[in-house]
Design a protein around this motif. Structure first.
Motif, PDB file in Angstrom:
ATOM      1  N   TRP A  15      10.434  23.254 -22.869  1.00  0.00           N
ATOM      2  CA  TRP A  15      10.419  24.698 -23.142  1.00  0.00           C
ATOM      3  C   TRP A  15      10.007  25.015 -24.577  1.00  0.00           C
ATOM      4  O   TRP A  15       9.168  25.916 -24.792  1.00  0.00           O
ATOM      5  CB  TRP A  15      11.786  25.323 -22.788  1.00  0.00           C
ATOM      6  CG  TRP A  15      12.062  25.291 -21.302  1.00  0.00           C
ATOM      7  CD1 TRP A  15      12.927  24.473 -20.650  1.00  0.00           C
ATOM      8  CD2 TRP A  15      11.425  26.085 -20.275  1.00  0.00           C
ATOM      9  NE1 TRP A  15      12.887  24.704 -19.292  1.00  0.00           N
ATOM     10  CE2 TRP A  15      11.975  25.686 -19.034  1.00  0.00           C
ATOM     11  CE3 TRP A  15      10.452  27.067 -20.291  1.00  0.00           C
ATOM     12  CZ2 TRP A  15      11.593  26.264 -17.831  1.00  0.00           C
ATOM     13  CZ3 TRP A  15      10.059  27.648 -19.077  1.00  0.00           C
ATOM     14  CH2 TRP A  15      10.628  27.240 -17.876  1.00  0.00           C
ATOM     15  N   ASP A  74      11.709  22.678 -14.787  1.00  0.00           N
ATOM     16  CA  ASP A  74      11.515  24.071 -14.397  1.00  0.00           C
ATOM     17  C   ASP A  74      11.479  24.144 -12.863  1.00  0.00           C
ATOM     18  O   ASP A  74      10.448  23.814 -12.251  1.00  0.00           O
ATOM     19  CB  ASP A  74      10.196  24.593 -14.995  1.00  0.00           C
ATOM     20  CG  ASP A  74       9.922  26.027 -14.589  1.00  0.00           C
ATOM     21  OD1 ASP A  74      10.707  26.599 -13.794  1.00  0.00           O
ATOM     22  OD2 ASP A  74       8.910  26.588 -15.060  1.00  0.00           O
ATOM     23  N   PRO A  75      12.566  24.591 -12.240  1.00  0.00           N
ATOM     24  CA  PRO A  75      12.596  24.618 -10.765  1.00  0.00           C
ATOM     25  C   PRO A  75      11.566  25.585 -10.178  1.00  0.00           C
ATOM     26  O   PRO A  75      11.220  25.474  -8.993  1.00  0.00           O
ATOM     27  CB  PRO A  75      14.028  25.090 -10.448  1.00  0.00           C
ATOM     28  CG  PRO A  75      14.585  25.645 -11.721  1.00  0.00           C
ATOM     29  CD  PRO A  75      13.812  25.055 -12.861  1.00  0.00           C
ATOM     30  N   LEU A  76      11.051  26.495 -10.993  1.00  0.00           N
ATOM     31  CA  LEU A  76      10.087  27.475 -10.466  1.00  0.00           C
ATOM     32  C   LEU A  76       8.633  27.038 -10.658  1.00  0.00           C
ATOM     33  O   LEU A  76       7.705  27.763 -10.281  1.00  0.00           O
ATOM     34  CB  LEU A  76      10.310  28.842 -11.123  1.00  0.00           C
ATOM     35  CG  LEU A  76      11.695  29.468 -10.887  1.00  0.00           C
ATOM     36  CD1 LEU A  76      11.836  30.778 -11.634  1.00  0.00           C
ATOM     37  CD2 LEU A  76      11.934  29.680  -9.391  1.00  0.00           C
ATOM     38  N   LEU A  77       8.454  25.850 -11.257  1.00  0.00           N
ATOM     39  CA  LEU A  77       7.082  25.366 -11.495  1.00  0.00           C
ATOM     40  C   LEU A  77       6.456  24.980 -10.154  1.00  0.00           C
ATOM     41  O   LEU A  77       6.961  24.088  -9.461  1.00  0.00           O
ATOM     42  CB  LEU A  77       7.126  24.148 -12.424  1.00  0.00           C
ATOM     43  CG  LEU A  77       5.777  23.630 -12.906  1.00  0.00           C
ATOM     44  CD1 LEU A  77       5.184  24.554 -13.966  1.00  0.00           C
ATOM     45  CD2 LEU A  77       5.922  22.224 -13.477  1.00  0.00           C
ATOM     46  N   LYS A  78       5.382  25.668  -9.792  1.00  0.00           N
ATOM     47  CA  LYS A  78       4.812  25.438  -8.462  1.00  0.00           C
ATOM     48  C   LYS A  78       3.341  25.856  -8.474  1.00  0.00           C
ATOM     49  O   LYS A  78       2.995  26.884  -9.065  1.00  0.00           O
ATOM     50  CB  LYS A  78       5.583  26.323  -7.457  1.00  0.00           C
ATOM     51  CG  LYS A  78       5.381  25.965  -6.008  1.00  0.00           C
ATOM     52  CD  LYS A  78       6.432  26.676  -5.137  1.00  0.00           C
ATOM     53  CE  LYS A  78       6.255  26.341  -3.680  1.00  0.00           C
ATOM     54  NZ  LYS A  78       5.182  27.039  -3.028  1.00  0.00           N
ATOM     55  N   ASN A 111       0.131  27.594  -7.419  1.00  0.00           N
ATOM     56  CA  ASN A 111      -0.124  28.838  -6.695  1.00  0.00           C
ATOM     57  C   ASN A 111      -1.612  28.841  -6.328  1.00  0.00           C
ATOM     58  O   ASN A 111      -2.476  29.057  -7.194  1.00  0.00           O
ATOM     59  CB  ASN A 111       0.247  30.027  -7.608  1.00  0.00           C
ATOM     60  CG  ASN A 111       0.045  31.363  -6.927  1.00  0.00           C
ATOM     61  OD1 ASN A 111      -0.860  31.512  -6.106  1.00  0.00           O
ATOM     62  ND2 ASN A 111       0.881  32.327  -7.280  1.00  0.00           N
ATOM     63  N   TYR A 157      -0.539  27.077 -11.968  1.00  0.00           N
ATOM     64  CA  TYR A 157       0.886  26.851 -11.703  1.00  0.00           C
ATOM     65  C   TYR A 157       1.677  28.112 -12.065  1.00  0.00           C
ATOM     66  O   TYR A 157       1.447  28.703 -13.127  1.00  0.00           O
ATOM     67  CB  TYR A 157       1.411  25.687 -12.548  1.00  0.00           C
ATOM     68  CG  TYR A 157       1.099  24.332 -11.943  1.00  0.00           C
ATOM     69  CD1 TYR A 157       2.007  23.710 -11.094  1.00  0.00           C
ATOM     70  CD2 TYR A 157      -0.114  23.694 -12.210  1.00  0.00           C
ATOM     71  CE1 TYR A 157       1.712  22.472 -10.525  1.00  0.00           C
ATOM     72  CE2 TYR A 157      -0.412  22.463 -11.646  1.00  0.00           C
ATOM     73  CZ  TYR A 157       0.511  21.861 -10.805  1.00  0.00           C
ATOM     74  OH  TYR A 157       0.203  20.640 -10.235  1.00  0.00           O
ATOM     75  N   ASP A 158       2.598  28.495 -11.185  1.00  0.00           N
ATOM     76  CA  ASP A 158       3.592  29.514 -11.563  1.00  0.00           C
ATOM     77  C   ASP A 158       4.682  28.787 -12.339  1.00  0.00           C
ATOM     78  O   ASP A 158       4.901  27.584 -12.123  1.00  0.00           O
ATOM     79  CB  ASP A 158       4.212  30.145 -10.309  1.00  0.00           C
ATOM     80  CG  ASP A 158       3.221  31.057  -9.586  1.00  0.00           C
ATOM     81  OD1 ASP A 158       2.257  31.525 -10.250  1.00  0.00           O
ATOM     82  OD2 ASP A 158       3.400  31.279  -8.365  1.00  0.00           O
ATOM     83  N   PHE A 159       5.355  29.494 -13.213  1.00  0.00           N
ATOM     84  CA  PHE A 159       6.445  28.842 -13.960  1.00  0.00           C
ATOM     85  C   PHE A 159       7.574  29.838 -14.224  1.00  0.00           C
ATOM     86  O   PHE A 159       7.398  31.053 -14.090  1.00  0.00           O
ATOM     87  CB  PHE A 159       5.933  28.220 -15.266  1.00  0.00           C
ATOM     88  CG  PHE A 159       5.206  29.164 -16.187  1.00  0.00           C
ATOM     89  CD1 PHE A 159       3.867  29.458 -16.014  1.00  0.00           C
ATOM     90  CD2 PHE A 159       5.884  29.767 -17.245  1.00  0.00           C
ATOM     91  CE1 PHE A 159       3.197  30.327 -16.861  1.00  0.00           C
ATOM     92  CE2 PHE A 159       5.217  30.636 -18.106  1.00  0.00           C
ATOM     93  CZ  PHE A 159       3.871  30.915 -17.910  1.00  0.00           C
ATOM     94  N   GLY A 160       8.739  29.277 -14.567  1.00  0.00           N
ATOM     95  CA  GLY A 160       9.936  30.101 -14.747  1.00  0.00           C
ATOM     96  C   GLY A 160       9.935  30.856 -16.073  1.00  0.00           C
ATOM     97  O   GLY A 160       9.068  30.632 -16.923  1.00  0.00           O
TER      98      GLY A 160
END
Ligand code: FAQ
Length: 333
Positions: A212, A265-269, A271, A277-280
């Motif tokens: 981060w 980052d659990p929201l890293l995915k 797209n 990548y989406d991220f938190g």
């Protein structure tokens, strides 16, 4: 028809003439920027352009020399001779980057002493990232991979900065930074592929702590960035903070997979629709706390720089005495 000249005193008249001349110079400056032209130190430039550059280049220079400290902490504890030689060379490169950048800032009319005074008095900023501790050897690899990786992502566009002395310094700096990034990644790869479970866990722990803060290196979101719009208009910054951060995340997420570490980052995915990548959410309150001087190591870093400056006083005095002696001898000859 003579009203203007007759109504105003000589001072106002001079001011009017000066501002017309300045408006012309500014129009020429703007046109050159719009054409993608470069500005050299001797060229006319608006005060605000000059100030923006001194601010950014000096912050950058300070970051390089403060950035030597977290790694310097491990110079005596590198695990092998090879890693120690690499680390020493890297730290030395960073000192060199600081010097090119101070020299580039000096071309804008601010002296090295003024720039360093601003750092030592706590007035000038340097990158938030260097206010975090290096707790294990894996932190050194992670600094190379993530911190130098973020630095390159941000700095490659600066090789096209409209201010030519800064752009030229950045070309050389980026070549060296790219080696820094690769050596960090290589050292982590060795630990992840050949290391013990404890070494692998050490790498993962370092990634968890540095991820981060590395994203924060790119600065606040564009919507909260004080300088981005003006700096982009002037061709100082070529890409905004958010786009650079996204480019970094996209590149790094894939490198993490090869390395075999997870990013915290659990929201890293990925797209597919965005192609990114989406991220938190980033904790911007932490960023501003660190930038405001209240990070884990701010006081320690500044104290180390001030001590280095004070301890080096005899070297500066000796160099000046030597230069004086040489010029007296030259005059006498
Ligand atoms: N840390 O309006 P913006 C390296 C401040 S070198 C602290 O968006 P701007 C090599 C900013 O100054 C790393 N402060 O600002 C290495 C401003 O405050 P001000 C350094 C930050 O300038 C690797 C306020 O927030 N690289 O790593 C930070 O348009 C390994 C509002 O922000 C550079 O300096 C931050 N992260 O954009 C060495 C590159 N971010 O001045 C050793 C050149 C923002 O109004 C080991 N600099 N602030 O009081 C830049 O590209 C830009 O200056 C940004 C910030 C992108 C850093």
């Amino acid at each position: 028809m003579y009203t203007q000249a007759m109504d105003v005193g000589p001072r106002e008249e001079r001011k009017a003439v000066r501002s017309t001349a300045e408006a012309e110079l500014e129009a020429r400056f703007d046109a050159r920027i719009d054409d993608g032209g470069l500005i050299e130190a001797k060229d006319w430039m608006p005060d605000h352009y000059r100030k923006t550059l001194v601010r950014q280049i000096s912050q950058h220079a300070h970051s390089e020399i403060v950035g030597m400290l977290p790694e310097g902490n491990w110079a005596t504890r590198a695990p092998t001779l090879k890693r120690k030689a690499i680390l020493l060379a890297k730290i030395q490169d960073e000192g060199g980057h600081g010097l090119y950048l101070y020299a580039a800032a000096e071309t804008l009319g601010t002296s090295r002493d003024q720039l360093l005074d601003a750092l030592h008095s706590g007035k000038a900023k340097y990158s938030s990232i260097f206010n975090y501790s290096t707790l294990s050897w894996a932190d050194i690899g992670v600094i190379g991979w993530l911190v130098d990786g973020a630095a390159i992502m941000n700095q490659v566009p600066l090789t096209r900065c409209s201010y030519a002395p800064y752009a030229r310094a950045m070309v050389r700096i980026c070549r060296e930074e790219s080696f820094h990034q690769r050596q960090g990644y290589d050292s982590l790869l060795v630990m992840m592929q050949k290391g013990t479970d404890a070494q692998k866990a050490m790498v993962q722990d370092a990634v968890n702590r540095w991820w981060w803060p590395s994203l924060m290196m790119f600065g606040p979101p564009d919507s909260e960035s004080t300088h981005s719009a003006t700096s982009m208009r002037w061709g100082i910054k070529r890409i905004g903070n958010d786009d650079l951060r996204q480019k970094f995340i996209d590149a790094t997420a894939q490198q993490a997979q090869v390395l075999g570490v997870s990013l915290p980052d659990p929201l890293l995915k990925w797209n597919e629709a965005r192609g990114h990548y989406d991220f938190g959410p980033i904790d911007w309150s932490e960023f501003w706390r660190v930038v405001g001087g209240h990070g884990p190591c701010n006081a320690e870093r500044l104290a180390a720089r001030v001590k280095a400056w004070d301890d080096g006083a005899w070297v500066r005095d000796a160099a000046l005495a030597h230069a004086r002696k040489q010029s007296t001898q030259k005059e006498a000859a």
